[in-house]
Design an enzyme around this catalytic site. Structure first.
Site, short mmCIF file in Angstrom:
data_model
loop_
_atom_site.label_atom_id
_atom_site.label_comp_id
_atom_site.label_asym_id
_atom_site.label_seq_id
_atom_site.Cartn_x
_atom_site.Cartn_y
_atom_site.Cartn_z
N LYS A 69 -10.63 12.12 2.38
CA LYS A 69 -10.78 12.00 4.33
C LYS A 69 -10.40 12.72 4.42
O LYS A 69 -11.31 13.46 5.34
CB LYS A 69 -9.98 10.41 4.66
CG LYS A 69 -10.28 9.70 4.00
CD LYS A 69 -9.21 8.62 3.94
CE LYS A 69 -9.58 6.63 3.63
NZ LYS A 69 -7.92 6.05 3.90
N GLN A 113 -1.86 5.41 5.81
CA GLN A 113 -2.54 5.28 4.60
C GLN A 113 -1.88 3.83 4.20
O GLN A 113 -1.20 4.06 3.54
CB GLN A 113 -2.71 6.35 3.74
CG GLN A 113 -3.14 6.00 2.54
CD GLN A 113 -4.60 6.04 1.93
OE1 GLN A 113 -5.50 5.84 2.73
NE2 GLN A 113 -4.69 4.77 1.79
N ASP A 136 -9.03 2.73 12.03
CA ASP A 136 -9.60 2.24 10.75
C ASP A 136 -10.02 0.60 11.36
O ASP A 136 -10.16 -0.23 10.52
CB ASP A 136 -8.15 2.09 10.14
CG ASP A 136 -8.14 2.62 8.79
OD1 ASP A 136 -9.63 2.74 8.25
OD2 ASP A 136 -7.28 1.96 8.51
#
Length: 319
Positions: A69, A113, A136
């Protein structure tokens, strides 16, 4: 042949096959589009998209995802800010960092994460993220907006035909699935779509996105009866159940489109790592009848990061 050159050869072969929906190629095109927008934005003024990534612990898979990422951000010209914590970090410490990042004008997206250690309630951490920075797309308020059909008077109208214009964040993997279908010329209007799996991360949101595109959607799951018969009627199949090659070739009717979200490892002594990755669909068997199909790897996976970058860019543009 090195692993890198092998992957490049596989990507080239996929791109050359008209049946294969190459997520690698489509994600690359999207990332170039994002980079062009970021460059133009930076040239016009001081504002540049920024993504904060919070990592807890030292799981190799999580560390690998975070590295990918951050690399993708750098390639697109997006600033990334990493915050790594030991596995002993408390929930209160994580929430405090999230609240700090919520107030930081240089940060337009916040990603925690997952998974986090079991002593931390991930829902509490995610719900602490400002909804406009939840790139997200996992915040309950962003998830809830997918349920609004906008059919009643006075409701906000959303252009579901262009997901990049939707004024809130959509979860990256479901968004990537729809983008693959769109960029592969698949008409969802009136299509009979079957989604295998009902998870909050993929199954439910992708079902709602398909519905917003006027597909007729059926969700099958672990308690469904005659799953194979239901799938055989589908024009579009999205498999997101996490079961190795569950969907067999004879489940696919001629001309169906298959999006395989699954990533499963199977033993393979011919591979250096001792295993290979496969999806939830028996790829070679399904490809016989399918008109289009995503491979694993190289299908949905690359799209998830591309959609994360797009969400971060959109958040910056709206700030």
């Amino acid at each position: 042949m090195s692993a890198l050159s092998t992957a490049a050869a596989q990507a080239a072969a996929q791109a050359a096959d008209p049946k294969v929906i190459s997520g690698t190629a489509i994600a690359k095109a999207i990332r170039l589009e994002i980079k062009a927008e970021v460059v133009a934005m930076a040239a016009a003024g001081p504002k540049v998209p920024g993504l904060a990534v919070i990592l807890v612990g030292s799981r190799p898979d999580s560390q690998s995802y975070v590295r990918m990422k951050k690399k993708a951000c750098a390639e697109a010209g997006i600033n990334s800010y990493g915050f790594d914590y030991p596995v002993t970090v408390t929930e209160a410490e994580l929430v405090a960092k999230v609240l700090e990042l919520n107030a930081d004008p240089l940060v337009h997206g916040i990603l925690v994460q997952l998974p986090v250690p079991p002593h931390i309630n991930e829902n509490n951490v995610i719900e602490a993220i400002a909804v406009e920075k939840d790139v997200d797309g996992l915040h309950p308020r962003n998830s809830a907006k997918l349920v609004n059909t906008g059919t009643h008077a006075g409701s906000e109208k959303v252009n579901w035909a262009d997901l990049s214009s939707v004024p809130f964040h959509i979860a990256c993997t479901p968004q990537g699935c729809i983008e693959l279908l769109d960029r592969s010329g698949v008409d969802l209007q009136g299509a009979n779509a079957v989604v295998i799996g009902r998870s909050n991360l993929v199954g439910l949101p992708v079902s709602l996105l398909l519905m917003h595109r006027n597909a007729t959607v059926t969700i099958v799951h672990s308690r469904s009866k005659n799953t194979d018969e239901i799938v055989r009627r589908a024009d579009v199949i999205v498999a997101a159940v996490g079961r190795t090659e569950m969907v067999k070739g004879d489940w696919i009717k001629e001309g169906a489109v298959v999006i395989d979200v699954g990533i499963n490892s199977v033993d393979d002594s011919t591979k250096k790592a001792g295993y290979r990755l496969v999806g939830d669909v028996d790829y070679n068997a399904a490809k016989v009848n399918a008109s289009k199909i995503t491979p694993v790897p190289g299908g949905v996976g690359p799209m998830t990061i591309a959609m994360l970058l797009r969400n971060t860019l959109n958040s910056c543009k709206r700030s």
